[in-house]
Design a protein around this motif. Structure first.
Motif, short mmCIF file in Angstrom:
data_model
loop_
_atom_site.label_atom_id
_atom_site.label_comp_id
_atom_site.label_asym_id
_atom_site.label_seq_id
_atom_site.Cartn_x
_atom_site.Cartn_y
_atom_site.Cartn_z
N LYS A 142 0.81 -1.20 0.00
CA LYS A 142 0.00 0.00 0.00
C LYS A 142 0.86 1.27 0.00
N ASP A 194 -7.64 5.84 1.79
CA ASP A 194 -7.52 4.51 1.21
C ASP A 194 -8.82 3.75 1.46
N GLU A 234 -9.57 0.99 2.54
CA GLU A 234 -9.69 0.25 3.80
C GLU A 234 -10.25 1.13 4.90
N SER A 235 -10.05 2.45 4.81
CA SER A 235 -10.59 3.34 5.87
C SER A 235 -11.91 3.99 5.51
N LYS A 252 -4.54 -9.85 -0.04
CA LYS A 252 -5.04 -8.54 0.39
C LYS A 252 -6.37 -8.20 -0.26
N MET A 262 -10.07 -6.45 0.99
CA MET A 262 -10.57 -5.23 0.34
C MET A 262 -11.98 -5.46 -0.19
N HIS A 314 -14.42 -5.57 2.65
CA HIS A 314 -14.70 -4.25 3.19
C HIS A 314 -15.62 -3.45 2.25
#
Ligand code: SAM
Length: 239
Positions: free
Chosen positions: A9, A129, A131-132, A153, A157, A160
């Motif tokens: 990342k 990003d 993920e947040s 990964k 993702m 999420h």
């Protein structure tokens, strides 16, 4: 064995704030200063955007529909979605990309409009990003982002992104097929490590499994190919 460290990342962020930003801004733009390969990738990518918009509008108008464009790049999808009346939240890990998307959206959505109440709702752009990301959206879209991450990964993702979507999730990724794998190995498609981040291919079965794990199923599939660009486009819905 997993060949990747935990820093994908950070490498990706750095790349898309610097040389990757310059390279992709050109490819996603309209200027003539692109080589043959870049021109072909521009064409392939524009088809992906077009097909995604078709998938999105097939089920009805986007007017007032909340859409999250995760990894929005220069706004290639966010801007046309705003024109369709969608309420767009557009985020990207790269501050350079977000600034460019904001600028292009202002040019394409607001410029020349005397009466701004007649203009489309501007996408809300944010450096973040995926993920947040939080909140809930009718639809979540993530085009050509998974290519930067290994499947290990990508699973997280995808999970999420699905958790943010109420009705559908649209993803594009570079498919891991025998032919494409070989081309990649030969190195015809991707420049060396000094010029780019590495590219990861994903098998459709792996993406489907990641979706199934969180209770989603694929209900539409498309394949976009040009000479140097390959993308699988899928729409998933709660199973
Ligand atoms: N989705 C855009 C499009 O199709 O026009 C841009 C695609 S570009 C190949 C990949 C984009 O993903 C870059 O703008 C990059 O900064 C962004 N990106 C990469 N990793 C990300 C992450 N973890 N979260 C959010 N954005 C990310």
């Amino acid at each position: 064995a997993e060949e990747v460290g935990g820093d994908d990342k950070e490498v990706v962020r750095e790349y898309f704030n610097n040389s990757g930003f310059q390279r992709w801004k050109k490819i996603y733009g309209e200027t003539d200063d692109v080589n043959r390969v870049q021109k072909d990738i521009r064409l392939g990518h524009s088809k992906t955007v077009e097909n995604a918009i078709t998938m999105l509008t097939d089920d009805g108008s986007l007017r007032g529909v909340t859409v999250c464009d995760a990894g929005c790049g220069t706004g290639s999808l966010s801007i046309p979605l705003a024109k369709e009346g969608a309420i767009v939240t557009a985020t990207d890990i790269s501050a350079a990309m977000v600034a460019e998307a904001q600028k292009q959206a202002e040019e394409q959505l607001l410029a020349g409009k005397d009466d701004l109440s007649q203009a489309p709702v501007m996408p809300k752009f944010e450096v973040k990003d995926l993920e947040s990301l939080d909140g809930k959206y009718h639809t979540v879209v993530c085009l050509d982002v998974l290519i930067h991450y290994p499947q290990s990964k990508a699973d997280g993702m995808i999970a999420h992104l699905a958790s943010l979507a109420e009705n559908r999730l649209i993803l594009s990724f570079a498919p891991k097929t025998f032919y494409y794998d070989i081309l990649k190995r030969i190195g015809e498609l991707f420049p060396g490590p000094s010029k780019a981040t590495r590219a990861y291919l994903h098998s459709e079965a792996d993406v489907e499994r990641a979706l199934q794990k969180v209770g989603w199923k694929i209900n539409k599939r498309g394949l976009i190919t040009t000479q140097f660009y390959f993308a699988k486009l899928v729409e998933a819905v709660p199973a």
